[in-house]
Design a protein around this motif. Sequence first.
Motif, short mmCIF file in Angstrom:
data_model
loop_
_atom_site.label_atom_id
_atom_site.label_comp_id
_atom_site.label_asym_id
_atom_site.label_seq_id
_atom_site.Cartn_x
_atom_site.Cartn_y
_atom_site.Cartn_z
N GLY A 1 2.58 1.77 11.47
CA GLY A 1 3.12 0.43 11.29
C GLY A 1 2.17 -0.67 11.70
N LYS B 1 7.95 12.63 19.55
CA LYS B 1 7.11 11.45 19.30
C LYS B 1 7.70 10.82 18.05
N PHE C 1 0.82 -1.22 0.00
CA PHE C 1 0.00 0.00 0.00
C PHE C 1 0.85 1.26 0.00
N GLU D 1 -1.10 -1.20 10.62
CA GLU D 1 -1.85 -1.66 9.43
C GLU D 1 -3.05 -2.48 9.87
N GLY E 1 1.55 6.11 16.13
CA GLY E 1 0.76 4.90 15.97
C GLY E 1 1.03 4.06 14.73
#
Length: 377
Positions: free
Chosen positions: A191, A154, A86, A193, A189
């Motif tokens: 990775g 972050k 993707f 998927e 947040g």
Amino acid sequence: MIATMNDAEAIVANVKDADLQRIGNKMLNKERISFDDGVILFEKGSLAYLGALANYVREKKHGDKTYFNRNFHIEPTNVCVFSCKFCSYSRVYAHKEEGWELSIDQMMDIVKSYDGKPVTEVHIVGGVHPKMNLVFFTDLLKAIKAHRPELHIKGFTPVELDYMFRKAKVSVEEGMRITHEAGLDSLPGGGAEIFHPEIRKQICDDKVDAEGWLHIHKAAHELGMHSNATMLYGHIESFAHRIDHMDRLRTLQDETGGFNTFIPLKFRNKDNDMSHIAESTIVEDMKVYAVARLYLDNFPHIKAYWPMLGRKNAQLTLSFGVNDIDGTIDDTTKIYSMAGSEEQSPTMNTEQLVTLIKQVKRVPVERDTLYNEINVF
Ligand code: V47
Ligand code: SF4
């Protein structure tokens, strides 16, 4: 506002379907809904029904408050050893001349360009470049903290961290301690998927799996760090895969309480190996936000990431359970413009964000990364 508490009670009392009525009553009685309930909401819930319930929960938790922050992104590289189907952003290592890779000095120039500006957070995330290792990133973290100690960092998804830790031959716990001590404050947040292996195998087979992702967030939480979680939806996953994803997050949150925010990410189909898949409709998008608000009863916040959804759709999410629309961003991310978002140069100043929120009769609240309130508008 689309529904008050009484509206929610009325809509539950009047819904014809017995399952939806049972689940609606659970929500009104603050009971946790089950895995099967979550799937039923996707299968049978109308947009109006899900919206009314999600808005009810949102207003119970946050009233009209809608959070945003002032942040900027650094994307150290788009060169990546992985090959998620993707992804419109990465350039494989073999063709790295088509990508970018920033030195520590170049990234510090970005940080310094915000000197004197009231940003509270830098969000650092990028591809997985084999030469950017744990030492490189701890040097970067230390340099940022030496220059601007109060800036919240972050950074890094478990995909990047897992690769760094393996190459450095340190355990997850040791690696998290090293990065935290170097200045890493919290984890974004990305990775995540879709966790379920049936889907992960087809869309991102070669990167960290669900257990690895959750292990890294758990280790961060155990050090007192907070983190976010995303879900990439609207491609080949089923309703049950979405609920499975949220269920794994809900379970870890019960254990650690370390998650701040859940961020559904709509799959965008431009220029990637899944371009043949049609993007989800706006109706489906709103249902995902609503079900997330209903299923993730232990997550304080649900965020709509406006650079990916577009500004007007982000406004709409505020009636479907969402209480946060991320930050000013300042045109510092390429992930979504490269994947086909309408937001080609995502920048909004504070005034524009405040107006966006006020236009839909919510109360804008500037927050820091940990949701301490800085200013109520
Ligand atoms: O993990 C990649 C997603 C994520 C596409 O924590 C795509 O505050 C849609 O996680 N279509 C990275 N999505 C971005 C991310 C994030 C963004 C904003 C805020 C926070 C936070 C985290 O971007 C990846 C992946 O799921 N992504 N390609 C695409 N074609
Ligand atoms: Fe690499 Fe991240 Fe793109 Fe996957 S989504 S190919 S890990 S940059």
